[in-house]
Design a protein around this motif. Structure first.
Motif, short mmCIF file in Angstrom:
data_model
loop_
_atom_site.label_atom_id
_atom_site.label_comp_id
_atom_site.label_asym_id
_atom_site.label_seq_id
_atom_site.Cartn_x
_atom_site.Cartn_y
_atom_site.Cartn_z
N UNK A 100 10.28 15.50 29.32
CA UNK A 100 9.58 14.39 28.97
C UNK A 100 10.34 13.24 28.26
N UNK A 101 10.73 12.03 28.47
CA UNK A 101 11.51 11.43 27.99
C UNK A 101 10.51 10.45 27.17
N UNK A 102 10.57 10.53 25.89
CA UNK A 102 9.36 9.77 25.08
C UNK A 102 10.33 9.04 24.18
N UNK A 103 10.17 7.51 23.87
CA UNK A 103 10.86 7.12 23.02
C UNK A 103 10.81 7.23 21.69
N UNK A 104 11.72 7.39 20.84
CA UNK A 104 11.69 7.84 19.31
C UNK A 104 10.81 6.76 18.64
N UNK A 105 9.96 7.17 17.68
CA UNK A 105 9.36 6.22 16.81
C UNK A 105 10.13 5.34 16.03
N UNK A 106 9.88 4.14 15.94
CA UNK A 106 10.51 3.17 14.94
C UNK A 106 10.29 3.41 13.58
N UNK A 107 11.24 3.10 12.53
CA UNK A 107 10.91 3.49 11.27
C UNK A 107 9.69 2.77 10.72
N UNK A 108 9.21 1.81 11.36
CA UNK A 108 8.19 1.00 10.90
C UNK A 108 6.78 1.65 11.35
N UNK A 109 6.92 2.76 12.05
CA UNK A 109 5.66 3.62 12.22
C UNK A 109 5.57 4.80 11.38
N UNK A 110 6.43 4.88 10.46
CA UNK A 110 6.40 5.86 9.28
C UNK A 110 5.79 5.30 8.36
N UNK A 111 5.11 5.82 7.30
CA UNK A 111 4.45 5.48 6.03
C UNK A 111 4.81 6.77 4.97
N UNK A 112 5.35 6.56 3.73
CA UNK A 112 5.44 7.50 2.72
C UNK A 112 4.03 7.27 1.71
N UNK A 113 3.78 8.42 1.20
CA UNK A 113 2.67 8.35 0.19
C UNK A 113 3.12 9.10 -0.86
N UNK A 114 2.96 8.80 -2.14
CA UNK A 114 3.23 9.50 -3.33
C UNK A 114 2.31 8.98 -4.42
N UNK A 115 2.50 9.72 -5.48
CA UNK A 115 1.78 9.59 -6.80
C UNK A 115 2.40 9.39 -7.92
N UNK A 116 2.09 8.56 -8.86
CA UNK A 116 2.79 8.51 -10.16
C UNK A 116 1.56 7.97 -11.41
N UNK A 117 2.40 7.84 -12.44
CA UNK A 117 1.28 7.26 -13.54
C UNK A 117 0.49 6.10 -13.16
N UNK A 118 0.83 5.37 -12.21
CA UNK A 118 -0.03 4.05 -11.80
C UNK A 118 -0.90 4.62 -10.66
N UNK A 119 -1.04 5.48 -10.16
CA UNK A 119 -1.95 5.88 -9.26
C UNK A 119 -1.48 6.27 -7.95
N UNK A 120 -2.04 6.49 -6.78
CA UNK A 120 -1.41 6.86 -5.36
C UNK A 120 -1.13 5.60 -4.66
N UNK A 121 0.16 5.81 -3.88
CA UNK A 121 0.42 4.74 -3.10
C UNK A 121 0.83 5.04 -1.89
N UNK A 122 0.77 4.09 -0.90
CA UNK A 122 1.13 4.43 0.52
C UNK A 122 1.63 3.23 1.24
N UNK A 123 2.96 3.25 1.40
CA UNK A 123 3.89 2.14 1.97
C UNK A 123 4.47 2.23 3.25
N UNK A 124 4.94 1.53 4.08
CA UNK A 124 5.95 1.75 5.21
C UNK A 124 7.29 2.39 4.37
#
Length: 119
Positions: A7-31
Motif C-alpha cells: 500500500x503506497x500512501x502519501x505521508x501526512x504533511x506536517x500541517x496535518x499534525x497538532x500538538x496539545x499541551x497544558x501550562x499555567x495559562x490552561x490547555x492549548x492545541x496548535x498545529x
C-alpha cells in the motif's frame, strides 16, 4: 510466486499534525509547525498519575536534579528513563505526560484516520 501488494500512501504533511499541551495559562492545541518554540518541559502533565490498590504499574514522583523538582512517572520504566535522562548533561528539562500528539484528516479529505498519543 504472486505479486506482493504494498500500500503506497502519501505521508501526512506536517500541517496535518497538532500538538496539545497544558501550562499555567490552561490547555492549548496548535498545529505542529507553530509549536517549535514551545518549552514543553516547563508545562504541566496533561493528565494525572492515579494510584490505587491492585493496579499493575507503579506511578510516583522522582526528584530531578535537572529540574530542581519532582517529575511524575507512570511506571518504573518511565522512572528509570527519568533517572537516565537526569544524568545526561545535554538534557535541560524533563516532564512526562507533557504533550498530546494528534494526527487527523482535515474535513473534506478522502479516507479517515485519527490518532492521539499519550491521552
Amino acid at each position: 510466486m504472486g505479486e506482493q501488494g504494498t500500500a503506497q500512501q502519501a505521508l501526512p504533511a506536517v500541517d496535518q499534525f497538532e500538538a496539545g499541551w497544558r501550562d499555567d495559562e490552561g490547555e492549548h492545541r496548535r498545529p505542529l509547525a507553530d509549536v517549535v518554540s514551545v518549552e514543553f518541559e516547563a508545562g504541566l502533565p496533561v493528565r494525572g498519575f492515579p494510584s490505587y490498590r491492585g493496579q499493575r504499574h507503579f506511578p510516583g514522583l522522582y526528584w530531578s536534579a535537572t529540574t530542581g523538582g519532582h517529575v511524575g512517572f507512570e511506571s518504573w520504566l518511565e522512572r528509570d528513563h527519568a533517572m537516565l535522562l537526569d544524568f545526561t548533561p545535554e538534557v535541560t528539562g524533563l516532564l512526562f505526560a507533557a504533550a498530546v500528539a494528534v494526527l487527523e484528516r482535515r474535513a473534506g479529505q478522502a479516507g479517515g484516520w485519527w490518532w492521539t498519543a499519550d491521552r
